[in-house]
Design a protein around this motif. Structure first.
Motif, mmCIF file in Angstrom:
data_model
loop_
_atom_site.group_PDB
_atom_site.id
_atom_site.type_symbol
_atom_site.label_atom_id
_atom_site.label_comp_id
_atom_site.label_asym_id
_atom_site.label_seq_id
_atom_site.Cartn_x
_atom_site.Cartn_y
_atom_site.Cartn_z
ATOM 1 N N UNK A 132 0.491 -1.203 -0.183
ATOM 2 C CA UNK A 132 0.270 -0.115 0.218
ATOM 3 C C UNK A 132 0.914 1.674 -0.188
ATOM 4 N N UNK A 133 -0.033 2.157 -0.459
ATOM 5 C CA UNK A 133 1.239 3.596 -0.292
ATOM 6 C C UNK A 133 0.298 4.727 0.733
ATOM 7 N N UNK A 189 0.107 8.609 -0.349
ATOM 8 C CA UNK A 189 -0.012 9.174 -1.218
ATOM 9 C C UNK A 189 -2.410 8.973 -1.661
ATOM 10 N N UNK A 190 -2.609 8.010 -0.680
ATOM 11 C CA UNK A 190 -4.072 7.934 -1.098
ATOM 12 C C UNK A 190 -4.884 8.841 -1.319
ATOM 13 N N UNK A 235 1.944 3.175 -7.199
ATOM 14 C CA UNK A 235 0.744 2.972 -6.902
ATOM 15 C C UNK A 235 0.226 1.971 -7.838
ATOM 16 N N UNK A 291 0.531 -1.580 -7.587
ATOM 17 C CA UNK A 291 -0.265 -2.452 -6.450
ATOM 18 C C UNK A 291 -1.321 -3.201 -7.416
#
Lengths: 335, 335
Positions: free
Chosen positions: A247-248, A251-252, B265, B268
């Motif tokens: 996951x990141x 940055x979501x 991202x 993913x």
């Protein structure tokens, strides 16, 4: 009879606002043939749900506007029109964000012995559920963890991160380093979860803190965060290092994409690898996972924590708390 | 007798300057026991050499200041004190940037039949040498190329890139797309090397041009460039896509590191992989490579070009030309 459920009203731009959601009263669902009516006891709230709130094409369909959202849940069967599932059984399913759900029997997995076993019902949303499998599959398969590796994990006090670090230790890591967002969490990592080193990423540049915590570099990085954590990990990566991107979370909620790591060229000299994964591709590991990790959970060798929020009306706040990092361990809502 | 050789005088900061180097006259080397004296016929100039001009720790030791630099070369043996190598033999070795070299026989590989075979001597610096193996190993092993993949390669008119695209086509790629820095090179890619599509990255944003050239996305990206090419490739990556990082020529001369791709991202949802490699780890593929690619070169099925610069005094200028992208195909210096 009334069933309360959470609807998505509008798609958040940046950080989700309370106004984007509503707790709605709906009629009690009626199970059809082959379905069971489940009274949910625990709901799961997870960072990946933020992705489903956006309209962008992704690995799972976006939540629909004006409809109830979905998520992992465990509950008690209160009415059964399906063979093999009795009233009183406990099941794991995917119709969370609501009090009651009519679930196809094929989508319901029986768990525990009516909640009376050694493992509490909520564990099936966490350490022995999708969360635990995420840690296990990402570490062992995507990051190709092997005995003797030095492992760094971000979001280490979270539900997935704390499992990653402990599984690595139990399987012979030479050193396990974690990062988290408070001194309290850092203490927990070292004192309760047995990490060799940990740091609070708010206390200074991640790259410097990581170098101090892992002076001989790292072989594996399990990324829950992205951003400067990822750049720091690439900077400390040893020869043939592997990075599993789970996951990141950093940055979501950005409306403008943040710049990526400046040091990707280091992948050449290290022969490094960065690879994304989704737990849904690794369900074939589930039997091996339960067989290996189940006894560690039962014996207490593998510790896990939960942050429990009470009441369906607090589900949204619990979810926002996960995005903020309020939780220690798996965040669940108890109904 | 005088031997002319290139020395590194100072470490370039940013773009290398002529003043950082000197062509120096030195005594003719005398081969010791087990050595051969080689009159170099062709010198190789390659982008990776820029890395060795810096002091930073890397996968190969930095060039030493005030000493002769190294690089691939082929030449004729003019004196032999080693068993199994005769005067008149042609050998491939690693003591380039000079006219004559005393080479340990263990570091000299005999090639061709004294240059009289079907393949010109310079090919052993390129299509059948380290350059060709770089393309082959990166595509087949690091990027796990398989029949039916859509393949994108940057620096596609270069020595490595042109091999990557052609090998992919010959092994059943569904579509091969290349980028290059001039309209002339783009024409060459499509008309001579058989690429399905190609674009000039100076003509517009790479991401837009790539989307137009590969509307169904890409499965493999072979990166010679980094920067916006890498970001565009991540943006077009299909499920289970693979990126092999061979080089990042766009960032080698930056004094400040450029920001990395903003869209990591996406790894993913695509379960994408980015992995760096160095040809030196893949010499075990050499026999398979020669067996498979050799006949394609001999039959003309796999085309290759050289840019030949004449004279040892022009070696530096040839190297700078590679960094600027002046060359089409493999750049060699003929002595």
């Amino acid at each position: 009879m009334i069933n309360r459920e959470w609807h998505l009203l509008s798609r958040p731009v940046g950080w989700p606002e309370v106004e984007d959601f509503a707790l709605v009263e709906a009629p009690m669902p009626t199970p059809g043939e082959g379905q069971v009516l489940v009274r949910n006891r625990y709901l799961s709230v997870d960072p990946y749900m933020r992705g489903r709130m956006s309209a962008a094409k992704s690995y799972v369909a976006p939540f629909e506007l004006g409809k109830v959202m979905q998520g992992g849940a465990v509950g008690e069967v209160v009415e059964s029109r399906a063979e093999g599932i009795e009233v009183g059984d406990h099941v794991l399913h995917f119709l969370g964000w609501r009090e009651y759900a009519a679930v196809d029997s094929a989508q319901a997995v029986k768990v525990g012995s009516a909640g009376s076993g050694d493992v509490p019902l909520s564990a099936y949303l966490g350490v022995l559920g999708m969360t635990g499998l995420t840690a296990y599959a990402g570490l062992l398969r995507t990051a190709s963890f092997k005995e003797g590796d030095a492992v760094f994990v971000s979001g280490a006090a979270g539900a997935v991160g704390s499992q990653v670090g402990q599984i690595a230790k139990l399987k012979g890591a030479s050193r396990v380093i974690g990062s988290a967002g408070s001194d309290e969490k850092v203490k927990l990592l070292v004192e309760e979860y047995g990490f060799d080193a940990a740091f609070n990423y708010r206390n200074g540049p991640v790259a410097e803190q990581l170098r101090a915590a892992a002076p001989d570099g790292i072989d594996v990085y399990f990324d829950n965060v992205g951003g400067d954590h990822l750049e720091a990990a690439i900077g400390s990566l040893n020869r043939d290092g592997r990075i599993a991107v789970c996951g990141m979370i950093s940055v979501y909620n950005n409306t403008e994409p943040a710049p990526g790591p400046k040091n990707l060229a280091r992948l050449i000299q290290t022969r490094g690898r960065i690879e994304g994964f989704l737990v849904g591709d690794h369900y074939d590991l589930q039997p091996q996972f339960v067989q290996e990790v189940g006894p560690w959970v039962a014996s207490g060798a593998l510790k896990h924590r939960e942050t429990v929020v009470e009441g369906v009306e607090n589900t949204l706040e619990a979810f926002l708390g996960v995005l903020r990092g309020d939780n220690i361990g798996k965040m669940v809502v108890k109904l």
